[in-house]
Design a protein around this motif. Structure first.
Motif, PDB file in Angstrom:
ATOM      1  N   PHE A 236     120.769  21.611  -4.911  1.00 30.84           N
ATOM      2  CA  PHE A 236     120.902  22.856  -5.668  1.00 30.84           C
ATOM      3  C   PHE A 236     120.924  24.088  -4.774  1.00 30.84           C
ATOM      4  CE2 PHE A 236     120.362  20.258  -9.320  1.00 30.84           C
ATOM      5  CZ  PHE A 236     120.990  20.968 -10.330  1.00 30.84           C
ATOM      6  N   MET A 237     120.525  23.956  -3.518  1.00 34.18           N
ATOM      7  CA  MET A 237     120.773  25.034  -2.567  1.00 34.18           C
ATOM      8  C   MET A 237     122.275  25.221  -2.384  1.00 34.18           C
ATOM      9  SD  MET A 237     117.858  24.400   0.352  1.00 34.18           S
ATOM     10  CE  MET A 237     118.439  25.751   1.383  1.00 34.18           C
ATOM     11  N   GLY A 238     123.009  24.105  -2.365  1.00 37.99           N
ATOM     12  CA  GLY A 238     124.465  24.197  -2.271  1.00 37.99           C
ATOM     13  C   GLY A 238     125.078  24.820  -3.509  1.00 37.99           C
ATOM     14  N   ILE A 239     124.580  24.408  -4.689  1.00 41.28           N
ATOM     15  CA  ILE A 239     125.126  24.940  -5.944  1.00 41.28           C
ATOM     16  C   ILE A 239     124.812  26.428  -6.082  1.00 41.28           C
ATOM     17  CG2 ILE A 239     125.007  24.788  -8.452  1.00 41.28           C
ATOM     18  CD1 ILE A 239     124.405  21.787  -8.130  1.00 41.28           C
ATOM     19  N   SER A 240     123.555  26.806  -5.828  1.00 39.24           N
ATOM     20  CA  SER A 240     123.200  28.221  -5.953  1.00 39.24           C
ATOM     21  C   SER A 240     123.905  29.056  -4.896  1.00 39.24           C
ATOM     22  CB  SER A 240     121.681  28.385  -5.828  1.00 39.24           C
ATOM     23  OG  SER A 240     121.218  27.922  -4.568  1.00 39.24           O
ATOM     24  N   GLY A 241     124.028  28.521  -3.686  1.00 38.22           N
ATOM     25  CA  GLY A 241     124.731  29.253  -2.636  1.00 38.22           C
ATOM     26  C   GLY A 241     126.183  29.504  -2.985  1.00 38.22           C
ATOM     27  N   SER A 242     126.810  28.530  -3.638  1.00 34.28           N
ATOM     28  CA  SER A 242     128.216  28.711  -4.015  1.00 34.28           C
ATOM     29  C   SER A 242     128.374  29.822  -5.041  1.00 34.28           C
ATOM     30  CB  SER A 242     128.777  27.398  -4.574  1.00 34.28           C
ATOM     31  OG  SER A 242     128.222  27.105  -5.849  1.00 34.28           O
ATOM     32  N   MET A 243     127.428  29.923  -5.980  1.00 34.65           N
ATOM     33  CA  MET A 243     127.520  30.960  -7.003  1.00 34.65           C
ATOM     34  C   MET A 243     127.244  32.348  -6.436  1.00 34.65           C
ATOM     35  SD  MET A 243     125.883  29.228 -10.423  1.00 34.65           S
ATOM     36  CE  MET A 243     126.695  27.843 -11.221  1.00 34.65           C
ATOM     37  N   VAL A 244     126.355  32.399  -5.436  1.00 38.99           N
ATOM     38  CA  VAL A 244     125.978  33.688  -4.875  1.00 38.99           C
ATOM     39  C   VAL A 244     127.005  34.178  -3.860  1.00 38.99           C
ATOM     40  CG1 VAL A 244     124.252  34.848  -3.449  1.00 38.99           C
ATOM     41  CG2 VAL A 244     123.518  33.321  -5.272  1.00 38.99           C
ATOM     42  N   LEU A 245     127.504  33.277  -3.017  1.00 37.15           N
ATOM     43  CA  LEU A 245     128.360  33.683  -1.907  1.00 37.15           C
ATOM     44  C   LEU A 245     129.849  33.568  -2.212  1.00 37.15           C
ATOM     45  CD1 LEU A 245     126.375  31.920   0.961  1.00 37.15           C
ATOM     46  CD2 LEU A 245     126.228  34.307   0.246  1.00 37.15           C
TER      47      LEU A 245
ATOM     48  N   PHE B 248     122.244  17.303   3.471  1.00 38.58           N
ATOM     49  CA  PHE B 248     122.931  18.577   3.649  1.00 38.58           C
ATOM     50  C   PHE B 248     124.441  18.417   3.520  1.00 38.58           C
ATOM     51  CE2 PHE B 248     118.913  19.873   5.717  1.00 38.58           C
ATOM     52  CZ  PHE B 248     118.683  21.028   4.981  1.00 38.58           C
ATOM     53  N   LEU B 249     124.945  17.231   3.848  1.00 33.58           N
ATOM     54  CA  LEU B 249     126.368  16.970   3.647  1.00 33.58           C
ATOM     55  C   LEU B 249     126.693  16.948   2.155  1.00 33.58           C
ATOM     56  CD1 LEU B 249     129.145  16.285   4.728  1.00 33.58           C
ATOM     57  CD2 LEU B 249     128.438  13.896   4.947  1.00 33.58           C
ATOM     58  N   LEU B 250     125.830  16.341   1.365  1.00 35.07           N
ATOM     59  CA  LEU B 250     126.012  16.354  -0.085  1.00 35.07           C
ATOM     60  C   LEU B 250     125.908  17.778  -0.634  1.00 35.07           C
ATOM     61  CD1 LEU B 250     123.894  13.200  -1.060  1.00 35.07           C
ATOM     62  CD2 LEU B 250     126.389  13.398  -1.109  1.00 35.07           C
ATOM     63  N   ALA B 251     124.961  18.553  -0.087  1.00 35.92           N
ATOM     64  CA  ALA B 251     124.838  19.952  -0.502  1.00 35.92           C
ATOM     65  C   ALA B 251     126.091  20.740  -0.136  1.00 35.92           C
ATOM     66  CB  ALA B 251     123.604  20.583   0.132  1.00 35.92           C
TER      67      ALA B 251
ATOM     68  N   ARG C 261     111.987  12.987  -3.945  1.00 42.16           N
ATOM     69  CA  ARG C 261     113.153  13.171  -4.805  1.00 42.16           C
ATOM     70  C   ARG C 261     113.338  14.625  -5.214  1.00 42.16           C
ATOM     71  NH1 ARG C 261     112.533   7.878  -8.757  1.00 42.16           N
ATOM     72  NH2 ARG C 261     113.544   6.370  -7.361  1.00 42.16           N
ATOM     73  N   GLY C 262     112.224  15.298  -5.504  1.00 43.94           N
ATOM     74  CA  GLY C 262     112.329  16.695  -5.899  1.00 43.94           C
ATOM     75  C   GLY C 262     112.961  17.542  -4.823  1.00 43.94           C
ATOM     76  N   ARG C 263     112.535  17.362  -3.566  1.00 45.78           N
ATOM     77  CA  ARG C 263     113.105  18.134  -2.469  1.00 45.78           C
ATOM     78  C   ARG C 263     114.568  17.769  -2.226  1.00 45.78           C
ATOM     79  NH1 ARG C 263     107.977  17.099   1.322  1.00 45.78           N
ATOM     80  NH2 ARG C 263     107.656  15.595  -0.355  1.00 45.78           N
ATOM     81  N   ALA C 264     114.919  16.496  -2.418  1.00 47.07           N
ATOM     82  CA  ALA C 264     116.316  16.089  -2.255  1.00 47.07           C
ATOM     83  C   ALA C 264     117.206  16.784  -3.278  1.00 47.07           C
ATOM     84  CB  ALA C 264     116.437  14.572  -2.393  1.00 47.07           C
ATOM     85  N   ILE C 265     116.758  16.815  -4.536  1.00 48.18           N
ATOM     86  CA  ILE C 265     117.523  17.513  -5.571  1.00 48.18           C
ATOM     87  C   ILE C 265     117.570  19.004  -5.253  1.00 48.18           C
ATOM     88  CG2 ILE C 265     117.607  18.112  -8.025  1.00 48.18           C
ATOM     89  CD1 ILE C 265     116.255  15.430  -8.600  1.00 48.18           C
TER      90      ILE C 265
ATOM     91  N   ALA D 100     132.630  19.196 -11.286  1.00 49.52           N
ATOM     92  CA  ALA D 100     131.577  18.596 -12.108  1.00 49.52           C
ATOM     93  C   ALA D 100     131.229  17.198 -11.621  1.00 49.52           C
ATOM     94  CB  ALA D 100     132.021  18.557 -13.572  1.00 49.52           C
ATOM     95  N   VAL D 101     132.245  16.414 -11.272  1.00 46.12           N
ATOM     96  CA  VAL D 101     132.011  15.053 -10.793  1.00 46.12           C
ATOM     97  C   VAL D 101     131.262  15.075  -9.463  1.00 46.12           C
ATOM     98  CG1 VAL D 101     133.116  12.934 -10.006  1.00 46.12           C
ATOM     99  CG2 VAL D 101     134.004  14.127 -12.016  1.00 46.12           C
ATOM    100  N   VAL D 102     131.662  15.964  -8.558  1.00 43.71           N
ATOM    101  CA  VAL D 102     131.003  16.051  -7.248  1.00 43.71           C
ATOM    102  C   VAL D 102     129.536  16.438  -7.415  1.00 43.71           C
ATOM    103  CG1 VAL D 102     130.895  17.351  -5.086  1.00 43.71           C
ATOM    104  CG2 VAL D 102     133.093  16.531  -5.934  1.00 43.71           C
TER     105      VAL D 102
END
Length: 384
Positions: free
Chosen positions: A133-142, A6-9, A125-129, A106-108
């Motif tokens: 992507f919850m972080g990436i999608s959340g950033s685009m939405v919020l 979650f820290l990475l996210a 691994r799938g759940r980790a990725i 992009a690097v992060v």
């Protein structure tokens, strides 16, 4: 382990928010810097244009440096770029600062995805990725509403200073809680072998086409809600909140599906059911309540594809996984550009009502490429 994921996210959320946050504060930035709204809008375009090639190129850093150190450095660059943006005296300085933000983001995103797969067993691994992507999608939405609120209360410069503060907080947490990990590559990422594989290349095209099919409608969702569905006023905001909540959950659902089934099955199932959801949208446009339910399913599945494709790339060819992840992050942004441009063309030649059907064409092609990606080649006969 989950705290580290979650820290990475959180790192991808903080840096990814910068991409679309300009959209909501354009009317304030433009007069402040003495440029037109159209010119100010290029601050978003330059971010995407910079992000797309930076992600695969950033893999070259992993030849010489440990991955945690790369991510910490990228977070520092991101924070510095936002400070420059917050105190920028002119449009040109802000434009250059946006390039720095995009490259660091992009690097992060790249390094966070790679580290996430190393923190868990192969069966997760799938759940980790998906969490990343919850972080990436959340950033685009919020990102857009968050920027609008800060701009309304404190002004547009405070938006960038808030992003810088968030990045510094993540940097300090990552420094304290993430272990040094990630093997340095002995040689450069093997892009040549990756792109020569028709299966791997087909999987990358699945990302481009499915995200493209999504943005054909999503880029113009607000007018579609108002003019076609009949949702107006504050209800549009509520619709976007529902869309956002469903979209954020999609990242994890995609990773869960890849683990629960196999990545080979998930890469077929996801675009197929997404095609059904997108095709159902115009059928329920006359009933707002039913439309919102269908839209939530559509939003969820739309964000499942990236963790599904990346899980497939990892399982199909572990030897070129670094190159595959870097290229897939670029593929996402190519899909955004493709879908937005295609949607604009449809609006010019047809109407809002045609947008979902145009998106279905791209997603239908994604299903075809998914089937192609999962084809098994003939086994070579043993010699001797």
């Amino acid at each position: 382990m989950y705290f580290r994921l979650f820290l990475l996210a959180l790192a991808t959320f903080a840096t990814g928010t910068a991409e679309n946050i300009i959209v909501g504060i354009l009317p304030t930035i433009a007069p402040s810097l003495g440029v037109s709204v159209g010119i100010a809008g290029q601050l978003t375009s330059v971010f995407s244009i910079t992000f797309a090639p930076t992600a695969p190129l950033a893999l070259g850093l992993t030849i010489r440096f440990e991955r945690k150190s790369i991510m910490l450095s990228a977070l520092a660059v991101f924070a510095f770029s936002n400070v420059v943006a917050g105190i920028s005296p002119s449009y040109s300085v802000l434009f250059i600062a946006r390039i720095g933000m995009a490259a660091a983001s992009a690097v992060v995103c790249l390094i966070a995805t790679m580290l996430a797969t190393e923190l868990v067993d192969s069966g997760m691994r799938g759940r980790a990725i998906g969490i990343i992507f919850m972080g990436i999608s959340g950033s685009m939405v919020l990102g857009v509403p968050a920027g609008m609120l800060i701009n309304e209360w404190f002004g547009w410069r405070a938006v960038f200073l808030a992003l810088a503060s968030a990045a510094l907080i993540v940097l300090l947490l990552a420094q304290s809680f993430l272990p040094k990990m990630g093997q340095r590559l002995q040689s450069g990422p093997d892009y040549k072998s990756h792109l020569k594989s028709y299966r791997l290349l087909s999987a990358q095209v699945v990302s481009i086409l499915m995200i493209g099919g999504h943005f054909v409608l999503f880029a113009y969702l607000a007018p579609y809600l108002t003019e076609t569905v009949g949702i107006a006023g504050p209800h549009v905001v509520l619709a976007f909140i529902a869309f956002g909540a469903a979209g954020v959950s999609g990242g994890y659902c995609g990773g869960w599906l890849a683990d629960r089934l196999t990545p080979r099955m998930a890469i077929i199932v996801t675009p197929f059911f997404y095609l059904l959801a997108l095709g159902a949208i115009p059928l329920f446009s006359d009933t707002p309540a039913a439309f919102i339910a269908v839209m939530a399913v559509w939003a969820c599945i739309s964000w499942m594809i990236s963790p599904v494709v990346q899980s497939f790339l990892i399982s199909a060819d572990p030897a070129t996984v670094e190159a595959g992840i870097g290229l897939n992050l670029s593929a996402m942004h190519i899909g955004v550009a493709l879908g937005t441009a295609a949607g604009g063309l449809v609006l010019e030649c047809a109407s809002l009502q045609a947008l979902p059907w145009a998106g279905c064409i791209l997603v239908g092609l994604a299903v075809v490429f998914a089937l192609n990606a999962t084809r098994r080649g003939r086994r070579m006969r043993p010699t001797g």
